[in-house]
Design a protein around this motif. Sequence first.
Motif, PDB file in Angstrom:
ATOM      1  N   ASP A  52     -26.038  29.930 -34.276  1.00 27.58           N
ATOM      2  CA  ASP A  52     -24.788  29.771 -35.020  1.00 27.58           C
ATOM      3  C   ASP A  52     -23.567  29.995 -34.138  1.00 27.58           C
ATOM      4  OD1 ASP A  52     -26.142  29.162 -37.328  1.00 27.58           O
ATOM      5  OD2 ASP A  52     -25.993  31.166 -38.197  1.00 27.58           O
ATOM      6  N   GLU A  53     -23.637  30.979 -33.244  1.00 24.95           N
ATOM      7  CA  GLU A  53     -22.510  31.242 -32.348  1.00 24.95           C
ATOM      8  C   GLU A  53     -22.310  30.108 -31.354  1.00 24.95           C
ATOM      9  OE1 GLU A  53     -22.681  36.149 -32.358  1.00 24.95           O
ATOM     10  OE2 GLU A  53     -23.836  34.996 -30.887  1.00 24.95           O
ATOM     11  N   GLN A  54     -23.399  29.540 -30.872  1.00 22.71           N
ATOM     12  CA  GLN A  54     -23.293  28.392 -29.973  1.00 22.71           C
ATOM     13  C   GLN A  54     -22.650  27.206 -30.701  1.00 22.71           C
ATOM     14  OE1 GLN A  54     -26.944  27.369 -28.020  1.00 22.71           O
ATOM     15  NE2 GLN A  54     -26.196  25.410 -27.251  1.00 22.71           N
ATOM     16  N   ALA A  55     -23.094  26.957 -31.919  1.00 23.96           N
ATOM     17  CA  ALA A  55     -22.523  25.862 -32.711  1.00 23.96           C
ATOM     18  C   ALA A  55     -21.045  26.103 -32.997  1.00 23.96           C
ATOM     19  CB  ALA A  55     -23.295  25.701 -34.008  1.00 23.96           C
ATOM     20  N   ARG A  56     -20.692  27.344 -33.292  1.00 21.85           N
ATOM     21  CA  ARG A  56     -19.284  27.650 -33.578  1.00 21.85           C
ATOM     22  C   ARG A  56     -18.407  27.391 -32.361  1.00 21.85           C
ATOM     23  NH1 ARG A  56     -18.756  33.556 -35.083  1.00 21.85           N
ATOM     24  NH2 ARG A  56     -18.827  33.789 -32.819  1.00 21.85           N
ATOM     25  N   ALA A  57     -18.853  27.805 -31.185  1.00 20.91           N
ATOM     26  CA  ALA A  57     -18.087  27.558 -29.961  1.00 20.91           C
ATOM     27  C   ALA A  57     -17.973  26.068 -29.680  1.00 20.91           C
ATOM     28  CB  ALA A  57     -18.743  28.278 -28.786  1.00 20.91           C
ATOM     29  N   LEU A  58     -19.081  25.342 -29.867  1.00 20.66           N
ATOM     30  CA  LEU A  58     -19.076  23.902 -29.611  1.00 20.66           C
ATOM     31  C   LEU A  58     -18.181  23.171 -30.602  1.00 20.66           C
ATOM     32  CD1 LEU A  58     -20.451  21.979 -27.594  1.00 20.66           C
ATOM     33  CD2 LEU A  58     -22.212  21.575 -29.325  1.00 20.66           C
ATOM     34  N   GLY A  59     -17.960  23.781 -31.758  1.00 19.06           N
ATOM     35  CA  GLY A  59     -17.112  23.174 -32.771  1.00 19.06           C
ATOM     36  C   GLY A  59     -15.689  22.936 -32.314  1.00 19.06           C
ATOM     37  N   ALA A  60     -15.258  23.577 -31.239  1.00 18.58           N
ATOM     38  CA  ALA A  60     -13.936  23.297 -30.675  1.00 18.58           C
ATOM     39  C   ALA A  60     -13.830  21.858 -30.199  1.00 18.58           C
ATOM     40  CB  ALA A  60     -13.649  24.249 -29.513  1.00 18.58           C
ATOM     41  N   LEU A  61     -14.989  21.202 -29.989  1.00 19.96           N
ATOM     42  CA  LEU A  61     -15.006  19.848 -29.442  1.00 19.96           C
ATOM     43  C   LEU A  61     -15.403  18.787 -30.462  1.00 19.96           C
ATOM     44  CD1 LEU A  61     -16.698  20.711 -26.032  1.00 19.96           C
ATOM     45  CD2 LEU A  61     -14.267  20.303 -26.463  1.00 19.96           C
ATOM     46  N   GLY A  62     -15.678  19.194 -31.706  1.00 18.40           N
ATOM     47  CA  GLY A  62     -16.011  18.197 -32.716  1.00 18.40           C
ATOM     48  C   GLY A  62     -17.043  18.670 -33.711  1.00 18.40           C
ATOM     49  N   ASN A  63     -17.574  17.719 -34.475  1.00 16.92           N
ATOM     50  CA  ASN A  63     -18.535  18.002 -35.531  1.00 16.92           C
ATOM     51  C   ASN A  63     -19.910  18.320 -34.942  1.00 16.92           C
ATOM     52  OD1 ASN A  63     -19.617  17.814 -38.380  1.00 16.92           O
ATOM     53  ND2 ASN A  63     -20.783  16.144 -37.429  1.00 16.92           N
TER      54      ASN A  63
END
Length: 288
Positions: A52-63
């Motif tokens: 979840d934390e990895q996905a949240r950080a990656l969310g800065a770049l899109g869906n």
Amino acid sequence: MPGFTPIVGAPFGVESAFDLSQPLDAVDAYAIRKAFAEHKLLVFRNQHLSQDEQARALGALGNVLPVGREVAEVSVDGTLGSTALAFHSDLSFTEEPIKVLSLHAIDVEEGETVTRFAHAIAAARHLSPALRDRLSRTSALALMAIVQSRRAIPAVIPDILPRAERPAVIPHPVTGEAILYVSEMQTVRLDGMNETDSDELLHLLFGLLYAPGNVYEHRWRSGDLVIWDNYALQHGRPDLSGVARRRLQRACVADHDFAELCPDFNSSDPRVKAIGRGEDYLADTAVY
């Protein structure tokens, strides 16, 4: 705010020790987007991130696609195993390739396992203006590869495998930069040429893409998070036989997953399994 420095000895990419375990504020997210747009590959060291934390950080770049809709982990004893992977871009054989990919080293043998990245924008800059213009008007056929460890183009193109055609040089969907969008794993041929001429030109283009000065080899350390542009960069790896530990957590930015883009593909089809064994595909009605 994340600070980035060039990766020592690498032809491209930047790295940071910024802690991504906490939510990003607007300034942090902007800094990551800016660095990503410029450098195409970001390495964050010493991270300890949940899925979840990895996905949240990656969310800065899109869906970010939810877990379950794309492969969430790559390991030597699981998905993709330890075989070599030829250079490719994920889902380039569909109408909507993945936009951004990330891998986070949860448990690896320090420095003993690598992922290689080739810069397709830098390669396009080395094309002559005339060839770049020609390739921007020449379609390249990309096919889902059943044999992924090397370039293995079937004599007859199987109609059961997903494929997509687009120009061999395309503009980046965000920045507009020219991308040399052919790969050794997935590109079958260039349109408007006979097989020999197409193979010769592809061989020349692969020489530009995979020249040592155009490839970054990332040696994994536990805690590394690598985020890269799946349009601008291709990735691959050597054979990993003998590597005991290589567990990488995966998340990606995309609008649709493989199942949505290729609803008719059936990996259990005996014809698909036959192609994987190296047998020639003869016709849609062939029996194996």
